[in-house]
Each structure stands twice: as structure tokens, then as C-alpha cells.
Write an enzyme that holds these catalytic residues in place. Structure first.
Site, PDB file in Angstrom:
ATOM      1  N   GLY A 186       0.572  -1.287  -0.171  1.00 55.43           N
ATOM      2  CA  GLY A 186      -0.007   0.218   0.349  1.00 55.43           C
ATOM      3  C   GLY A 186       0.385   1.504   0.790  1.00 55.43           C
ATOM      4  O   GLY A 186       1.761   1.372  -0.424  1.00 55.43           O
TER       5      GLY A 186
ATOM      6  N   SER B 270       6.558  -4.691  -0.938  1.00 53.08           N
ATOM      7  CA  SER B 270       5.968  -4.070  -1.145  1.00 53.08           C
ATOM      8  C   SER B 270       5.976  -2.753  -0.407  1.00 53.08           C
ATOM      9  O   SER B 270       6.950  -2.748   0.647  1.00 53.08           O
ATOM     10  CB  SER B 270       4.421  -3.523  -1.781  1.00 53.08           C
ATOM     11  OG  SER B 270       3.850  -2.478  -2.678  1.00 53.08           O
ATOM     12  N   ALA B 271       5.094  -2.221   0.434  1.00 55.29           N
ATOM     13  CA  ALA B 271       5.246  -1.402   1.596  1.00 55.29           C
ATOM     14  C   ALA B 271       5.959  -2.401   2.399  1.00 55.29           C
ATOM     15  O   ALA B 271       7.228  -1.426   3.480  1.00 55.29           O
ATOM     16  CB  ALA B 271       4.585  -0.145   1.909  1.00 55.29           C
TER      17      ALA B 271
ATOM     18  N   HIS C 198       8.685  -2.779  -7.061  1.00 55.10           N
ATOM     19  CA  HIS C 198       8.090  -2.452  -8.073  1.00 55.10           C
ATOM     20  C   HIS C 198       9.509  -1.904  -9.024  1.00 55.10           C
ATOM     21  O   HIS C 198       9.003  -1.033  -9.839  1.00 55.10           O
ATOM     22  CB  HIS C 198       7.288  -1.893  -7.657  1.00 55.10           C
ATOM     23  CG  HIS C 198       5.909  -2.381  -6.906  1.00 55.10           C
ATOM     24  ND1 HIS C 198       5.605  -3.059  -6.872  1.00 55.10           N
ATOM     25  CD2 HIS C 198       5.597  -1.895  -5.945  1.00 55.10           C
ATOM     26  CE1 HIS C 198       4.692  -3.723  -5.965  1.00 55.10           C
ATOM     27  NE2 HIS C 198       4.391  -2.041  -5.092  1.00 55.10           N
TER      28      HIS C 198
ATOM     29  N   GLU D 234       9.681  -6.936 -10.176  1.00 54.01           N
ATOM     30  CA  GLU D 234       8.384  -8.115  -9.967  1.00 54.01           C
ATOM     31  C   GLU D 234       8.798  -9.285  -9.932  1.00 54.01           C
ATOM     32  O   GLU D 234       9.105 -10.038 -10.861  1.00 54.01           O
ATOM     33  CB  GLU D 234       6.885  -7.654 -10.659  1.00 54.01           C
ATOM     34  CG  GLU D 234       6.743  -6.233 -10.714  1.00 54.01           C
ATOM     35  CD  GLU D 234       6.281  -5.843  -9.473  1.00 54.01           C
ATOM     36  OE1 GLU D 234       7.616  -5.852  -8.583  1.00 54.01           O
ATOM     37  OE2 GLU D 234       5.234  -5.213  -8.998  1.00 54.01           O
TER      38      GLU D 234
END
Length: 235
Positions: A90, A122-123, A159, A194
Site C-alpha cells: 500500500g 511492497s510497502a 516494483h 516484480e
């Protein structure tokens, strides 16, 4: 002994959440029946409940129960008593702000360092570095500090995207942004593509997954490293 998976993303293109990582996750949490999920990053502003339910569906495939940290009265105690922890993706600013607001940064670092298995995507992967300053996210809130967990001796850019030849996009590339970062900071940055992830086992830090990673070191030309490369000696 640290036992950590730091993944660029939870979901590959046309894939299902965490599908490409399920075998690795099952091994990471092999001795755990319930995993504490931290949904603070709230991708797209999704509610904590909806995000937790979404992750719960995935973990049920490997017979693991998910419990959202937001359902506990005392988040610090929830972390302290957790047998396994997953921090989802997020907005990194929102995630870090909530971790500081709930006084969770230090206790999270403490329990993971002593060996509680940790998954970050991710985060949740961004906060494993020395700081969150190489996030791709918009600063929609202002956390008390950009300093994060420091499980690895570098920063992470999840990413990571390579420049697209012939693209008409006029904005800065990821590489340009990281070069800007190095005008003010000296720690290395890993551009994590990714499908790739970093596996931390004790003092061992190793690139895993499908792709090379791009390494940015201060005052040095960026370079590529192959999957299975150890990252312990970046400076």
C-alpha cells in the site's frame, strides 16, 4: 536468528495475491498456525477489515489463520506475542506513520531480530531497509521519521521499473530518482523487480526469484546482480 522474506510485490501481472510466493511462505511459517497481519498501508484506501479478509483467503490455502493487528486493543502486545508477522503493501507513508503512532517500530524490530518469521511485500518490504526514502509512494501523510527497521544494510525500491525504450513518458525514471537520493544519502539501494524477493536467514541476505536486481551504490555506476547472489557486503 532473522527469518525474513522481502518481496517486491504481493501480486504478479495476471496472478493471484501471493500465488508466486506460496511455497516460500508456507516454509517461512511452517511452525506457525496464526500469522499477525499488519494492514496499515491500506492499498487504494481499502479498509483494514477488507484488506485482512483478502489476505486471510490466501493464507487459508496453506492452512494458516490471519489475525489483523487492528483488532487488538494493544498493537505492541500483539506484535510481542505474535508467532509470525506479515506486513502488506500500500502506501509506505501511511504504514510508517501508523507504526510510529502506535509505538510499534521498536518492538517490531526487536521480535523479528530475535527470529519471529516476517513477510513483507511492497510497502512491507520497503520498511525492511535503512529508511523508507526510496519508496515510490506519494507523501499523503507525514510520519515522525523516515527511519525504518534496518533488517538489511541498504534501502529497497520495490516494483523497480526499467526505462522503456521509445516511451513518450517525460517524467523521471526510477533510476533517476535513486540517483537523486544519492545526492543526499550514501547507503546502497536495491531495485527489486516484480517476481523477485530477498531472503534473510540469520546473517545471510540473498536475492531470490525470477529476475536480476539493479544495485545502486553511492558514487558508482549502477549494475545488475543475478538471482541467488548474496547481498551482505554492499556498502
Amino acid at each position: 536468528m532473522k527469518n525474513i522474506i522481502i518481496a517486491s510485490t504481493s501480486t504478479l501481472y495476471n496472478g493471484k495475491p501471493l500465488e508466486y510466493l506460496l511455497n516460500e511462505i508456507e516454509h517461512l511459517f511452517k511452525d506457525v498456525s496464526e500469522v499477525l497481519f499488519i494492514p496499515y498501508a491500506r492499498p487504494g484506501g481499502i479498509s483494514h477489515d477488507d484488506y485482512t479478509n483478502k489476505i486471510s483467503d490466501v493464507f487459508s490455502k496453506i492452512n494458516k489463520t490471519i489475525k489483523g493487528i487492528h483488532t487488538f486493543k494493544n498493537p505492541r502486545q500483539a506484535i510481542q506475542e505474535a508467532k509470525g508477522i506479515y506486513v502488506g503493501g500500500g502506501n509506505t507513508f501511511v504504514l510508517v506513520n501508523n507504526l510510529y503512532k502506535n509505538d510499534c517500530i521498536n518492538i517490531l524490530k526487536e521480535v523479528i531480530t530475535r527470529g519471529i518469521p516476517y513477510l513483507g511485500t511492497s510497502a512491507g518490504s520497503n520498511i525492511c531497509g535503512l529508511s523508507m526514502s526510496t519508496t515510490n509512494d506519494m507523501p499523503i501523510v507525514y510520519p515522525p521519521s523516515f527511519k525504518t527497521l534496518g533488517f538489511v544494510p541498504f534501502n529497497i525500491n520495490p516494483h523497480y521499473l526499467d526505462p522503456i525504450e521509445g516511451s513518450k513518458h517525460m517524467g523521471e525514471t526510477r533510476e533517476t530518482r535513486i540517483q537523486e537520493f544519492h545526492k543526499f544519502n550514501t547507503q546502497p539501494v536495491i531495485g527489486l523487480r516484480e517476481g523477485s524477493y530477498i531472503k534473510v536467514s540469520g546473517e545471510s541476505i540473498q536475492l531470490k526469484g525470477e529476475h536480476q536486481a539493479r544495485v545502486f551504490e553511492y558514487d558508482t555506476e549502477p549494475y545488475e546482480i543475478e538471482t541467488n547472489t548474496y547481498l551482505n557486503e554492499l556498502k
